[in-house]
Design a protein around this motif. Structure first.
Motif, PDB file in Angstrom:
ATOM      1  N   ASP A   1       0.831  -1.213   0.000  1.00 48.68           N
ATOM      2  CA  ASP A   1       0.000   0.000   0.000  1.00 48.68           C
ATOM      3  C   ASP A   1       0.862   1.259   0.000  1.00 48.68           C
ATOM      4  OD1 ASP A   1      -2.633  -1.258   0.294  1.00 48.68           O
ATOM      5  OD2 ASP A   1      -1.850  -1.907   2.236  1.00 48.68           O
ATOM      6  N   ILE A   2       1.934   1.229   0.769  1.00 47.58           N
ATOM      7  CA  ILE A   2       2.814   2.388   0.853  1.00 47.58           C
ATOM      8  C   ILE A   2       4.222   1.933   0.509  1.00 47.58           C
ATOM      9  CG2 ILE A   2       3.763   4.178   2.370  1.00 47.58           C
ATOM     10  CD1 ILE A   2       1.218   4.137   3.946  1.00 47.58           C
ATOM     11  N   GLY A   3       4.808   2.541  -0.486  1.00 46.73           N
ATOM     12  CA  GLY A   3       6.132   2.137  -0.949  1.00 46.73           C
ATOM     13  C   GLY A   3       7.227   2.908  -0.237  1.00 46.73           C
ATOM     14  N   ALA A   4       8.288   3.191  -0.992  1.00 43.41           N
ATOM     15  CA  ALA A   4       9.448   3.836  -0.396  1.00 43.41           C
ATOM     16  C   ALA A   4       9.369   5.347  -0.563  1.00 43.41           C
ATOM     17  CB  ALA A   4      10.713   3.308  -1.049  1.00 43.41           C
ATOM     18  N   ILE A   5       9.924   6.048   0.434  1.00 45.51           N
ATOM     19  CA  ILE A   5      10.104   7.498   0.322  1.00 45.51           C
ATOM     20  C   ILE A   5      11.143   7.716  -0.778  1.00 45.51           C
ATOM     21  CG2 ILE A   5      10.874   9.557   1.584  1.00 45.51           C
ATOM     22  CD1 ILE A   5       8.207   8.248   2.575  1.00 45.51           C
ATOM     23  N   ASN A   6      10.935   8.733  -1.602  1.00 41.65           N
ATOM     24  CA  ASN A   6      11.703   8.833  -2.830  1.00 41.65           C
ATOM     25  C   ASN A   6      13.208   8.993  -2.641  1.00 41.65           C
ATOM     26  OD1 ASN A   6      12.651  11.037  -5.220  1.00 41.65           O
ATOM     27  ND2 ASN A   6      11.775   9.095  -5.890  1.00 41.65           N
ATOM     28  N   SER A   7      13.630   9.633  -1.572  1.00 45.71           N
ATOM     29  CA  SER A   7      15.072   9.855  -1.425  1.00 45.71           C
ATOM     30  C   SER A   7      15.433   9.987   0.048  1.00 45.71           C
ATOM     31  CB  SER A   7      15.494  11.135  -2.157  1.00 45.71           C
ATOM     32  OG  SER A   7      14.916  12.250  -1.523  1.00 45.71           O
ATOM     33  N   ARG A   8      16.714   9.840   0.316  1.00 46.18           N
ATOM     34  CA  ARG A   8      17.207  10.017   1.689  1.00 46.18           C
ATOM     35  C   ARG A   8      16.908  11.439   2.185  1.00 46.18           C
ATOM     36  NH1 ARG A   8      20.791   6.894   4.193  1.00 46.18           N
ATOM     37  NH2 ARG A   8      21.537   5.902   2.294  1.00 46.18           N
ATOM     38  N   GLU A   9      17.062  12.418   1.287  1.00 50.88           N
ATOM     39  CA  GLU A   9      16.821  13.815   1.667  1.00 50.88           C
ATOM     40  C   GLU A   9      15.367  14.015   2.097  1.00 50.88           C
ATOM     41  OE1 GLU A   9      18.345  12.891  -1.262  1.00 50.88           O
ATOM     42  OE2 GLU A   9      20.291  13.223  -0.319  1.00 50.88           O
ATOM     43  N   GLN A  10      14.460  13.439   1.297  1.00 48.10           N
ATOM     44  CA  GLN A  10      13.044  13.613   1.615  1.00 48.10           C
ATOM     45  C   GLN A  10      12.709  12.919   2.924  1.00 48.10           C
ATOM     46  OE1 GLN A  10      11.083  15.676   0.272  1.00 48.10           O
ATOM     47  NE2 GLN A  10       9.304  15.112   1.519  1.00 48.10           N
ATOM     48  N   LEU A  11      13.300  11.745   3.142  1.00 49.27           N
ATOM     49  CA  LEU A  11      13.068  11.020   4.391  1.00 49.27           C
ATOM     50  C   LEU A  11      13.543  11.866   5.579  1.00 49.27           C
ATOM     51  CD1 LEU A  11      12.090   8.368   5.654  1.00 49.27           C
ATOM     52  CD2 LEU A  11      14.418   7.470   5.388  1.00 49.27           C
ATOM     53  N   ALA A  12      14.692  12.497   5.419  1.00 50.67           N
ATOM     54  CA  ALA A  12      15.226  13.337   6.490  1.00 50.67           C
ATOM     55  C   ALA A  12      14.283  14.508   6.768  1.00 50.67           C
ATOM     56  CB  ALA A  12      16.618  13.848   6.116  1.00 50.67           C
ATOM     57  N   LYS A  13      13.699  15.067   5.699  1.00 52.53           N
ATOM     58  CA  LYS A  13      12.781  16.194   5.866  1.00 52.53           C
ATOM     59  C   LYS A  13      11.532  15.762   6.639  1.00 52.53           C
ATOM     60  CE  LYS A  13       9.968  19.400   3.345  1.00 52.53           C
ATOM     61  NZ  LYS A  13       9.213  19.610   2.114  1.00 52.53           N
ATOM     62  N   ILE A  14      11.053  14.563   6.330  1.00 51.08           N
ATOM     63  CA  ILE A  14       9.857  14.057   7.024  1.00 51.08           C
ATOM     64  C   ILE A  14      10.177  13.822   8.501  1.00 51.08           C
ATOM     65  CG2 ILE A  14       8.188  12.165   7.136  1.00 51.08           C
ATOM     66  CD1 ILE A  14       8.691  11.799   4.063  1.00 51.08           C
ATOM     67  N   HIS A  15      11.346  13.244   8.767  1.00 51.41           N
ATOM     68  CA  HIS A  15      11.758  13.039  10.157  1.00 51.41           C
ATOM     69  C   HIS A  15      11.852  14.370  10.900  1.00 51.41           C
ATOM     70  CE1 HIS A  15      12.373   8.766  10.537  1.00 51.41           C
ATOM     71  NE2 HIS A  15      13.075   8.703   9.417  1.00 51.41           N
ATOM     72  N   GLU A  16      12.419  15.346  10.231  1.00 49.38           N
ATOM     73  CA  GLU A  16      12.614  16.650  10.884  1.00 49.38           C
ATOM     74  C   GLU A  16      11.258  17.284  11.237  1.00 49.38           C
ATOM     75  OE1 GLU A  16      12.902  20.740  11.505  1.00 49.38           O
ATOM     76  OE2 GLU A  16      12.362  20.166   9.455  1.00 49.38           O
ATOM     77  N   LEU A  17      10.314  17.227  10.277  1.00 51.45           N
ATOM     78  CA  LEU A  17       9.020  17.863  10.525  1.00 51.45           C
ATOM     79  C   LEU A  17       8.198  17.099  11.559  1.00 51.45           C
ATOM     80  CD1 LEU A  17       8.125  19.249   7.039  1.00 51.45           C
ATOM     81  CD2 LEU A  17       7.730  20.461   9.179  1.00 51.45           C
ATOM     82  N   THR A  18       8.285  15.768  11.536  1.00 55.16           N
ATOM     83  CA  THR A  18       7.520  15.019  12.535  1.00 55.16           C
ATOM     84  C   THR A  18       8.109  15.256  13.932  1.00 55.16           C
ATOM     85  OG1 THR A  18       8.812  13.076  11.887  1.00 55.16           O
ATOM     86  CG2 THR A  18       6.561  13.198  11.070  1.00 55.16           C
ATOM     87  N   ALA A  19       9.424  15.397  14.007  1.00 59.00           N
ATOM     88  CA  ALA A  19      10.043  15.708  15.299  1.00 59.00           C
ATOM     89  C   ALA A  19       9.540  17.059  15.807  1.00 59.00           C
ATOM     90  CB  ALA A  19      11.567  15.719  15.167  1.00 59.00           C
ATOM     91  N   SER A  20       9.377  18.008  14.887  1.00 56.99           N
ATOM     92  CA  SER A  20       8.876  19.327  15.296  1.00 56.99           C
ATOM     93  C   SER A  20       7.449  19.204  15.819  1.00 56.99           C
ATOM     94  CB  SER A  20       8.946  20.316  14.128  1.00 56.99           C
ATOM     95  OG  SER A  20       7.773  20.241  13.325  1.00 56.99           O
ATOM     96  N   GLY A  21       6.661  18.292  15.218  1.00 60.22           N
ATOM     97  CA  GLY A  21       5.291  18.074  15.687  1.00 60.22           C
ATOM     98  C   GLY A  21       5.276  17.599  17.128  1.00 60.22           C
ATOM     99  N   GLU A  22       6.167  16.651  17.425  1.00 59.98           N
ATOM    100  CA  GLU A  22       6.240  16.158  18.813  1.00 59.98           C
ATOM    101  C   GLU A  22       6.710  17.264  19.748  1.00 59.98           C
ATOM    102  OE1 GLU A  22       7.819  12.069  19.463  1.00 59.98           O
ATOM    103  OE2 GLU A  22       8.099  12.111  17.282  1.00 59.98           O
TER     104      GLU A  22
END
Lengths: 287, 475
Positions: free
Chosen positions: B327-348
């Motif tokens: 249903d959900i594949g891979a995040i397109n790049s390491r950079e994008q994955l890092a951006k998602i991690h950064e923003l979710t951390a800000s949410g917490e």
């Protein structure tokens, strides 16, 4: 008996349906094409521009949410009041543009007719620019044009009334509200137009008219985050690229028409298309 | 939950080659730029080496496009152009499986999406626009619509083939020639599309495809002999392009970011809404500019809906993009994955409540488990910034007016969703949304006949439908 002394008019700004002087307290002399003094016009400032944007934003929900039929009637009413002031406009256009009475009459007649033309468009825009989309699936999908929002209009510098009306009418016919910077050296017909607007049924703030130095006021409008679109028609050539750059700060729509546009030519829909957004709505079909 | 046996699509179908070259003036040629290695985000292995364009190559491509425009394409009768474009549509359909597998390899999206959405919709775009080529005078844009000339187009990595189709099909139908730059991380399907264009026997130079990074894109859009610029990507880059092109007198269309509100009213069919919410934010790993990334739920049904949503999201399978059950594949790049991690951390950090699916993730590759934030306030970054990942921010409202105010409280304006059983409320809310696409009781539907594009800082211009033609015509 000596001849009667006429009562001279004070030419002011038109913001939110009221006629304030410039908050800066400045004015500048306006002359006819031969240099004879006509009047002092208010020299609008950055603060005036921001007040005008605030007024236009405040008027937007009501004007864009009015029925197209209602907007059409209001705009047609403006034409009726314009017609009643025909002689005044002929005199002002003649003085501003240095043209003979016959020519001035033709320009004023064309301007009134132009306003009528756009007034009649309000309830046809969605029919002509909208669509039912035959999508490949069990969905009803349609697209409607909606007004872009607050439009900053730099009115043509030469054509003081016909040009002015040719750029303002399509903006408000489409349901936008406008902040208009009048021709710098020929602003008096624009101020008289705002008196017409104030005495028609147009809600205050739908059209706001600033007089003054275009090069001074325009950058504040181009960079203002609450302005959605910018009409560069009357922008000084040297300033056009800078204004476009500022407009990019909030992804404004920019109409880059050149000031050489011939306003006596029959218009088309391009000025309406420039200031509408297309909204596509989908809903499933099923029992 | 259910056990699934792996059902992988064979990667051999992609006909992957070790090297890909850029496509200029009808030929595949070596580019003068530094070659790039494109990576399979599902495994982190290098898929192929791709030559990139230098500034001189951009100039060569624009010259080829200009020549093709002046001598052949710009003056060709629309009916003839149409037949070339129909050919492209057919060739995409014939090579659909190959394109789908290649797309999933290069992009990381699940095969069921590349197979059922990206590739068929790409073919549909060519088919639809082919039919317009000889009917432009009926488009309501005046009696004599003329092409603009050479179109410079820059597309993103989230729908690589589909975005190429959205750009190239209308450009060609309207009589323009094209220089297109695919995204740095996903160049492969655009280069197979170039093969298809060669197979369709389009005159050389009509379409040129130049892989490379942002500098190549900048060279394309800023080239003085480009008449039209079309860009799909971030609002940040869109603003840079609009600024750079100030005074250049090129026609511009921009399709930029979004932070769409998906509004669920208390009378909505909740199970159906849950499916729509899941589709809205987890389709394509959330790498969708019109993703329904802000869920606005009426307070009275918020708890019930969130419970149902978590149960449903727990069943989503994250993993191998080539597996037909994914249903959900891979995040397109390491950079994008890092951006998602950064923003979710800000949410917490900002105090939102995080829930993340406990689904297993593959050891290798770029993956992010579907995540739902509740107790989100409008001021938080996760409510304002585009995350472009499988992360949903949930806010609540009490009255319809509050829902509208919150939905419109963003500089973006690309899309919106409405869930309610009440017809009049659908039409009312749809009217109030300051957004270019509104989905009611559905989400993420696309069709070449339906104009797509944003309000405000989501860009300007439309793609698709009669309205979309204006972007490529002098009218």
């Amino acid at each position: 008996m000596s001849e009667r002394i006429s009562v001279a008019k004070t030419y002011k700004l038109y913001i939110g349906g009221a006629f304030p002087r410039s908050e800066s307290g400045r004015s500048y002399p306006v002359t006819d094409t031969k240099g004879a003094f006509l009047a002092n016009a208010a020299q609008g400032s950055r603060k005036d521009a921001r007040d005008a944007v605030a007024a236009a934003r405040k008027a937007f929900p009501g004007w864009s949410g009015a029925t197209a039929y209602n907007r059409g009637q209001v705009l047609y009413r403006v034409a009726e009041v314009l017609e009643g002031r025909r002689e005044q406009f002929v005199a002002e256009v003649g003085a501003a543009e240095g043209v003979a009475v016959k020519k001035a009459q033709a320009l004023v007649d064309a301007a009134i007719d132009r306003w009528v033309w756009y007034a009649g468009w309000t309830d046809k825009i969605a029919t002509v620019l909208g669509a039912s989309n035959p999508v490949a699936g069990p969905y009803f999908s349609f697209s409607v044009p909606e007004p872009t929002g607050v439009v900053a209009v730099l009115a043509p510098q030469q054509s003081s009334l016909l040009g002015l009306i040719s750029v303002v009418a399509p903006v408000v016919a489409a349901g936008n509200t406008a902040v208009v910077v009048a021709s710098q050296d020929r602003p008096l017909p624009a101020v008289t137009l705002s008196e017409v607007l104030a005495t028609s049924d147009l809600p205050g703030g739908v059209v706001n008219v600033l007089t003054g130095r275009t090069a001074e006021i325009a950058p504040w409008l181009a960079s203002h985050a609450d302005v959605n679109a910018l009409d560069l028609t009357g922008a000084p050539e040297a300033l056009r690229a800078d204004l476009e750059q500022s407009a990019a700060g909030t992804v404004k729509r920019v109409l880059r028409t050149r000031p050489s546009e011939d306003f006596t030519r029959e218009p088309d829909l391009s000025r309406i298309r420039a200031f509408v957004e297309s909204k596509t709505v989908w809903h499933p079909i099923g029992v | 939950m259910w056990e699934y046996a792996p059902a992988p699509e064979s990667r051999d179908i992609a006909n992957l080659k070790p090297n890909y070259r850029m496509f200029v003036d009808g030929q595949f040629v070596e580019g003068g730029g530094e070659p790039l290695k494109t990576v399979n985000p599902g495994t982190e292995e290098v898929l192929a080496e791709v030559s990139t364009a230098s500034t001189a190559d951009v100039d060569k491509a624009v010259k080829a496009a200009r020549r093709a425009y002046d001598r052949v394409w710009g003056r060709m009768p629309g009916a003839e152009r149409a037949k070339y474009i129909f050919r492209i549509a057919r060739l995409i359909q014939e090579r659909a499986r190959e394109l789908a597998v290649l797309e999933s390899l290069d992009n990381g999206k699940p095969i069921k999406e590349s197979r059922d959405v990206d590739v068929p919709t790409a073919a549909a775009h060519f088919f639809y626009h082919a039919g317009w080529a000889d009917k432009l005078a009926y488009a309501g844009l005046g009696p004599d619509p003329r092409p603009l000339g050479v179109a410079g187009q820059v597309i993103p990595w989230n729908f690589p083939l589909l975005m190429a189709a959205w750009k190239i099909a209308p450009a060609l139908a309207c009589g323009n020639t094209v220089v297109l730059k695919p995204a740095e991380t996903t160049p492969l399907t655009a280069l197979v599309l170039a093969e298809i264009i060669q197979q369709a026997d389009l005159p050389p130079g009509v379409v040129n495809i130049l892989p490379g990074a942002g500098d190549v894109g900048a060279a394309v859009v800023n080239h003085p002999d480009v008449n039209k610029v079309a860009f799909t990507g971030s609002t940040e880059v869109g603003k840079i392009i609009q600024r750079q092109l100030a005074g250049a007198n090129k026609k511009i269309t921009l399709e930029l970011g979004g932070k769409a509100a998906n509004i669920v009213f208390d009378d909505a069919p909740l199970d159906q809404a849950v499916e729509g919410i899941v589709n809205g934010i987890f389709f394509n790993q959330g790498h969708v500019c019109c993703a329904g990334s802000r869920l606005l739920v009426q307070e009275s049904v918020a708890d019930e809906l969130l419970e149902k949503l978590r149960v449903r999201v727990s069943t989503l399978r994250v993993g191998d993009p080539l597996d037909k059950n994914t249903d959900i594949g891979a995040i397109n790049s390491r950079e994008q994955l890092a951006k998602i991690h950064e923003l979710t951390a800000s949410g917490e950090a900002e105090g939102a409540e995080r829930w993340t699916s406990a689904c297993p993730l593959p050891d290798k590759g770029f993956y992010f488990a579907p995540t739902v934030f509740s107790n989100v306030s409008q001021a938080m970054r996760i409510a304002r910034e585009e995350i472009f990942g499988p992360v949903l921010s949930v806010l609540t409202f009490r009255t319809p007016d509050e829902a509208v105010a919150k939905a419109n409280n963003t500089p973006y304006g690309l899309s919106a969703g409405i869930w309610t059983e009440k017809g009049s409320r659908i039409l009312w809310a749809a009217q109030k949304m300051r957004a270019g696409v509104v989905w009611a009781n559905t989400f993420n539907r696309f069709d070449p006949t339906a104009p797509f594009g944003g309000y405000q800082e989501s860009g300007f211009g439309r793609e698709g439908g009669r309205t979309g033609l204006e972007a490529y015509l002098d009218v």
